[in-house]
Write an enzyme that holds these catalytic residues in place. Structure first.
Site, PDB file in Angstrom:
ATOM      1  N   CYS A  75      17.057 -19.141   2.258  1.00  0.00           N
ATOM      2  CA  CYS A  75      15.926 -19.942   1.780  1.00  0.00           C
ATOM      3  C   CYS A  75      14.640 -19.556   2.495  1.00  0.00           C
ATOM      4  CB  CYS A  75      16.229 -21.426   1.983  1.00  0.00           C
ATOM      5  SG  CYS A  75      17.601 -22.000   0.986  1.00  0.00           S
ATOM      6  N   GLU A  76      14.261 -18.323   2.368  1.00  0.00           N
ATOM      7  CA  GLU A  76      13.035 -17.790   2.954  1.00  0.00           C
ATOM      8  C   GLU A  76      12.451 -16.751   2.006  1.00  0.00           C
ATOM      9  OE1 GLU A  76      11.531 -18.611   5.746  1.00  0.00           O
ATOM     10  OE2 GLU A  76      13.073 -19.892   6.656  1.00  0.00           O
TER      11      GLU A  76
ATOM     12  N   ARG B  74      15.532  -7.215  10.768  1.00  0.00           N
ATOM     13  CA  ARG B  74      14.432  -6.304  11.048  1.00  0.00           C
ATOM     14  C   ARG B  74      13.323  -6.332   9.987  1.00  0.00           C
ATOM     15  NH1 ARG B  74      14.661  -1.414  11.207  1.00  0.00           N
ATOM     16  NH2 ARG B  74      13.152  -1.083  12.867  1.00  0.00           N
TER      17      ARG B  74
ATOM     18  N   GLY C  14      19.260   4.358  22.265  1.00  0.00           N
ATOM     19  CA  GLY C  14      20.177   3.431  21.610  1.00  0.00           C
ATOM     20  C   GLY C  14      20.165   3.632  20.113  1.00  0.00           C
TER      21      GLY C  14
END
Length: 475
Positions: free
Chosen positions: A393-394, A362, A310
């Site tokens: 917000c991370e 990812r 894939g």
């Protein structure tokens, strides 16, 4: 981290699509025959871009290589495109037209493949928790092979096939106990995990399958992980699987016709990784040789081979375009620099873009790294150590952990991140209510929209109480 920072404008053709080029006059990135600024102007930012010609060429090359090596050892091969990497109607059609079968892992993915006109007999259906409804749909549609992942699925598939009056081809997914050297969340052949059954249980489970007249057992399936560069894991896994084939053949009363070794072939996300990616022809030859060796060792016929690539097909065909919003230099102190000593950087430039973990999860999920370049121009400015971050917000909302860009990167610039064709759109979310970007296909013929992006109104419309401005209140 890219290994050569002498020119932070350079597009490494081992990482970027081979058709990506700089305009010799303006320095602007061109994808297919379309400039990055034209794409952003027409379709917006952020934007997923897939090079159709590259995707098709990679699919064709992989299929031809694996089929040729299978023929060399006296058998045949089926190459399934693993739709979980990225599946939409156009991509499914490209894969089918290039001679690949399609692997799906849900009722939704099955619906996409069928809508694309993929021959149902060339669809494989995976999943560790296929519902009775999904199994019934797959059987009714004529799906070629269903991969049984647990003992309870044997009864479910058998019942659905019996009700449909057909004999359904099935494989049994097992864990060989071999897993690739990769991130724990990517390693999918551990004994203690949700996929498949222990290899030691295969004879008992296959006997249960053989007890149903509505099922046709065609072979074992195993997937050892993702982003794999070496063949060692495949070799040991294939040997362990084939060691069971003599016993399975005695149970069935005939040789077991197929062996599915899964996928997981790795790609280069950065220039540094490009050094480790083996040539596809070498991988295909090694895979064929290891199966032939196993057949000789355990005195069984060489089975028909199946593979499920894939990422290696679609990943390098895609890039993501972003627009820079802000930049912010942050001093680095001593050992916290996390940069190669020869770069000598005393600060890191944080470059914030208009997307982030909602369009590429990812880096947050796996610590994955990517390569970035300015797409709308080139620059002779001194290189700067950068971290490209999103607007969520991370603290972990990082798109590119570390790379080098011209130090004059600024608000309004377009950035291009390479190798985002796989597991970016398919893992996208609406975190912080950001609409998911569209997908545009480019080629030597131009550009066309293949998946609509979302708008804020699309997200609001999911709220039962929302009404567009001017609409009367609901009762």
């Amino acid at each position: 981290m890219t290994t050569d920072v002498s020119d932070p404008n350079e597009l490494d053709q081992r990482v970027f699509p081979p058709t990506a080029r700089r305009d010799p006059e303006t320095g602007e990135l061109r994808l297919g025959v379309v400039s990055a600024s034209t794409l952003i102007s027409q379709y917006g930012s952020p934007l997923y871009v897939l090079d159709e010609d590259v995707a098709r060429a990679r699919a064709r090359t992989i299929r031809v290589a694996l089929e040729a090596e299978a023929e060399r050892i006296g058998t045949t091969a089926t190459v399934y495109y693993a739709g979980k990497a990225l599946l939409c109607i156009d991509v499914a059609r490209w894969m089918s037209e290039e001679g690949l079968a399609v692997d799906v892992a849900s009722g939704g993915e099955l619906a996409v493949a069928l809508a694309a006109g993929v021959d149902p007999s060339r669809i494989g259906f995976h999943g560790n928790n296929k519902s009775e409804q999904e199994i019934g749909r797959a059987v009714g549609a004529g799906v070629g092979t269903i991969v049984i992942d647990s003992e309870i699925e044997t009864e479910r598939v058998a019942a659905a096939a019996r009700a449909a009056g057909i004999r359904q081809r099935v494989r049994l997914r097992v864990n060989s106990g071999v897993h690739a050297s990769t991130h724990d969340y990517l390693a999918t052949a551990h004994e203690d995990q949700k996929f498949g059954q222990p290899l030691s249980d295969a004879p008992r489970l296959v006997a249960a399958i053989l007890a149903h007249d509505s099922l046709e057992f065609v072979g074992l399936h195993c997937h050892i992980g993702s982003q794999i560069f070496a063949a060692d894991g495949f070799r040991e896994s294939a040997r362990r699987l084939m060691a069971v084939y003599p016993e399975l053949a005695r149970l069935a009363g005939h040789s077991i016709p197929e062996l599915n070794l899964g996928g997981g072939f790795g790609i280069a996300y950065t220039s540094a990784q490009a050094e480790d990616v083996p040539a596809l022809a070498d991988v295909a030859r090694e895979l064929a040789d290891m199966v032939a060796d196993g057949a000789r060792e355990f005195e069984v016929p060489v089975p028909h081979l199946a593979f499920e690539p894939g990422r290696i097909v679609i990943g390098p065909a895609g890039v993501t375009l972003y627009t820079v919003g802000t930049t912010k230099p942050v001093p680095l102190a001593g050992s916290d620099a996390a940069a190669p000593a020869d770069l000598g950087h005393s600060e890191r430039l944080y470059v914030s873009v208009d997307g982030g973990m909602s369009d590429n999860a990812r880096p947050a999920l796996y610590g994955a790294d990517y390569q970035v370049r300015i797409a709308n121009r080139t620059s002779g400015a001194d290189p700067a150590l950068v971290r490209v971050v999103g607007k969520h917000c991370e603290a972990g909302d990082i798109v590119v952990h570390r790379d080098v860009l011209p130090g004059d990167v600024r608000a309004g610039d377009t950035l291009v991140v390479a190798a985002t064709g796989a597991y970016c759109w398919s893992l996208a979310s609406n975190y912080n209510h950001l609409p998911r970007p569209p997908i545009v296909a480019v080629s030597g013929r131009g550009a066309r929209l293949i998946v609509h992006g979302e708008t804020e109104d699309d997200l609001l419309a999911k709220n039962v109480s929302w009404r567009p401005e001017g609409d009367p209140p609901t009762a």
